[in-house]
Design an enzyme around this catalytic site. Structure first.
Site, short mmCIF file in Angstrom:
data_model
loop_
_atom_site.label_atom_id
_atom_site.label_comp_id
_atom_site.label_asym_id
_atom_site.label_seq_id
_atom_site.Cartn_x
_atom_site.Cartn_y
_atom_site.Cartn_z
N TYR A 57 0.58 7.19 1.00
CA TYR A 57 0.28 5.76 1.13
C TYR A 57 1.55 4.96 0.90
CZ TYR A 57 -2.88 1.88 1.61
OH TYR A 57 -3.50 0.77 2.10
N ARG A 105 -3.38 -7.74 9.49
CA ARG A 105 -2.38 -7.98 8.44
C ARG A 105 -2.18 -6.70 7.64
NH1 ARG A 105 -1.65 -8.45 3.46
NH2 ARG A 105 -3.87 -8.12 3.00
N LYS A 115 -6.09 5.22 3.05
CA LYS A 115 -6.94 4.79 1.95
C LYS A 115 -8.02 5.82 1.63
CE LYS A 115 -5.83 0.59 0.45
NZ LYS A 115 -5.70 0.18 -0.96
N ASP A 144 -6.99 -4.99 4.82
CA ASP A 144 -5.88 -5.54 5.62
C ASP A 144 -6.34 -6.37 6.82
OD1 ASP A 144 -4.25 -4.46 3.77
OD2 ASP A 144 -3.20 -3.09 5.10
N ASP A 177 -10.90 -4.83 -0.43
CA ASP A 177 -9.91 -4.29 -1.37
C ASP A 177 -8.76 -5.24 -1.60
OD1 ASP A 177 -8.81 -2.20 -3.01
OD2 ASP A 177 -7.36 -1.86 -1.42
N ASN A 207 3.81 -5.40 -1.00
CA ASN A 207 4.04 -4.07 -0.40
C ASN A 207 4.55 -4.24 1.02
OD1 ASN A 207 3.17 -2.21 -2.43
ND2 ASN A 207 1.08 -2.88 -2.08
N ASN A 252 -1.24 -0.53 -8.75
CA ASN A 252 -1.69 0.10 -7.51
C ASN A 252 -3.21 0.04 -7.42
OD1 ASN A 252 -2.27 1.95 -5.38
ND2 ASN A 252 -0.30 2.95 -5.74
#
Length: 576
Positions: free
Chosen positions: A114, A169, A187, A259, A281, A429, A473
């Site tokens: 990841y 995104r 994920k 995202d 998330d 990130n 994280n």
């Protein structure tokens, strides 16, 4: 102690059973099936029974021996991206071996599977394509989504967790279209590694409504739709159809949104949170993991200074979906200390590219920014971050801007001037987007910073003492939340459950870790932490009447529930 099979058959153990002998194309096909394949680990009896003689090397190996060989193969790869590809290829040919390797080498492997490596992997996802993975649902499938979902090769009682994105995104990299499938796969790999969700009970889902990324549209290797993104209204209609189809076929499926662009992230969370078992998330998971770290950072700062723990002043640098999600979760810190909602909100300031977010700034504010827009600034408007820090006098500064270098030397020195132990969290990130490095945070605060980042940084020996670069994280949060929801067939994943996961994370830090001034548990303990978070979340789900397991888990003692959750966590093995 009760078990899922003895006490309540309706609560299924988190495993998926496959019979190699019943494989559609005969025994040899199990070598091409990512779950049934054992490679060189097939023993003599299996090779004879399955018709595998002559198809494998004569030496038989154990799972541990195969893991050692994977270590050797990875050592020959020079870059993190090359190692990511090697691990992806391994996952696609032998799933159990892949997860055995990951669990044995968790700390070293997480950055490869990841963040930060997954960012580059998503950018190049089409060009590195080997075989199809996941479920792709496009705007061209509109009206036929049920048929597409029905094509997923798992029975209706098997899937437990899905991760879904429209690729608008991806991390801090922007619109990557269909290439966002890489995020969903990554994920879900963490769900398996971190919380023992069975790999065959996961569904990565890419929603392809086009892309506005001209580089992808002009890339001959790009595998997504070659068209501009559809209107928001069209996308809402498509996602409504997707959610309805998924819930109809898999009513117990926990769906994690990942995202999506800020506006859509909030829109879909508000639209579905009371209708389906889902959570976002970026908004809720990020908020929970940062709240958990902040609780311990504030405790540590209070231990060092003696100042009241509730005297914290928070500055959010960034006001996208993740930033506002974090800010709303952080309000819980003040609420549990007896403040009203208005008092809690008054302790939080937000910024965007135009400066401090205020109600009278004179520009149009996106809807999600209005909640934290300041009304106590009078006629003052503050644009530069250093000026904002001088004005707000924060005790903690959170970076969710995706702009590297935002926490400049003057900003960090001012934080150290204002606070004996400033709390510095550059959370963007991947690593290339981080607002500052660990070394910069220590250097410009004379080693007094309490630090956590969104991406991994190496530990540093500073003034003769080992300093640990903590990582906020989401991996600490979402696997345990999803596991809890899956195990009790949660009706919804509410804010109360998300908040409970944050406080559970804070409480999961051991005394040994506190003695090392850590604010998060050691990453190698993530399965233990996920076990505890799932336990706490199940208790919360039961408390609010959100479990659909007919009271099975509610009847357990805390000791029994913790043990049962651990028992339900899948472990890679060739014995089943």
């Amino acid at each position: 102690m009760p078990t899922s099979t003895q006490a309540d058959p309706s609560v299924k153990k988190d495993s998926v059973h496959y019979s190699i002998e019943q494989h559609e194309y005969g025994g040899a096909a199990c070598l091409r099936d990512l779950y049934t394949n054992k490679g060189s680990a097939f023993n003599d009896e299996e090779r004879e029974r399955l018709g595998l003689r002559g198809l494998l090397p004569p030496t038989q190996q154990t799972l541990d021996q195969q893991v050692d060989r994977i270590c050797h193969q990875l050592d020959t790869k020079k870059s993190s991206f090359q190692k990511h590809i090697e691990l992806s290829n391994l996952r696609q040919r032998n799933e159990r071996l892949f997860y055995a390797y990951v669990l044995k080498n968790m700390v070293e492997t997480l950055p490869l599977v990841y963040t930060p490596t997954v960012g580059e992997a998503c950018q190049k996802f089409s060009s590195m394509f080997r075989r199809p993975e996941g479920l792709t649902l496009t705007i061209e499938d509109k009206g036929s989504i049920k048929k597409c979902v029905a094509n997923w090769p798992r029975p209706s009682d098997t899937p437990r967790v899905a991760v879904i994105t429209d690729g608008s995104r991806i991390l801090g990299l922007g619109d990557l279209g269909w290439n966002g499938m890489g995020i969903c796969i990554g994920k879900l790999s963490l769900y398996v590694a971190g919380a023992g969700v069975h790999p065959q009970s996961t569904i990565p889902i890419a929603v392809d409504v086009g892309t506005d990324n001209e580089t992808l549209l002009n890339d001959p290797l790009y595998l997504g739709l070659r068209r501009k993104r559809v209107s928001q209204e069209e996308e809402i209609e498509l996602v409504d159809e997707i959610m309805e189809a998924l819930h109809e076929r898999y009513p117990n499926l926990i769906i994690q949104f990942e995202d999506w662009s800020s506006e859509k992230a909030f829109l879909f969370l508000d639209r579905y949170k009371d209708k389906y078992p889902m959570f976002n998330d970026d908004i809720q998971g990020t908020g929970a993991v940062i709240l958990g770290g902040f609780i311990n950072a504030a405790r540590l700062a209070t231990d060092k200074t003696g100042k009241p723990i509730e005297d914290q002043r928070i500055l959010m640098v960034g006001s996208g979906s993740a930033a506002i999600g974090v800010a709303k979760q952080l309000m819980q810190f003040f609420l549990v200390h007896g403040m009203s909602e208005e008092e809690a909100r008054s302790r939080i300031w937000t910024t965007d590219t135009k400066g401090l977010v205020t109600a009278n700034r004179g520009d149009h504010l996106a809807e999600h920014k209005k909640y934290f827009a300041r009304t106590d600034n009078g006629e003052e408007q503050h644009k530069e971050l250093l000026d904002i820090v001088n004005y707000v006098k924060p005790t903690v500064i959170f970076g969710l801007s995706t702009v590297p270098g935002t926490f400049s030397e003057p900003v960090l020195r001012k934080m150290a001037e204002l606070n004996e132990h400033p709390i510095i969290f550059p959370l963007s990130n991947p690593t290339s987007k981080s607002e500052c490095t660990f070394e910069e945070a220590l250097t410009y605060t004379d080693g007094r910073a309490i630090f956590a980042a969104g991406s991994p940084f190496h530990h540093i020996d500073y003034n003769g003492r080992r300093r640990f670069a903590e990582q906020g994280n989401n991996f600490y949060i979402f696997p345990g939340v999803g596991l809890a929801g899956a195990l009790v067939r949660a009706k919804h994943i509410t804010e109360d459950v998300i908040t409970e996961s944050a406080f559970a994370l804070a409480d999961a830090v051991t005394q040994e870790e506190k003695d090392e001034h850590r604010i998060y548990p050691k990453l190698e303990r993530v399965r233990e932490v996920s076990n505890y978070i799932a336990f706490r979340c199940i208790k919360s789900l039961n408390k609010y009447g959100l479990s659909r397991d007919d009271g099975f888990t509610a009847k357990m003692s805390d000791e029994e529930l913790m043990a049962w959750v651990k028992q339900e966590m899948w472990v890679p093995s060739y014995d089943h």
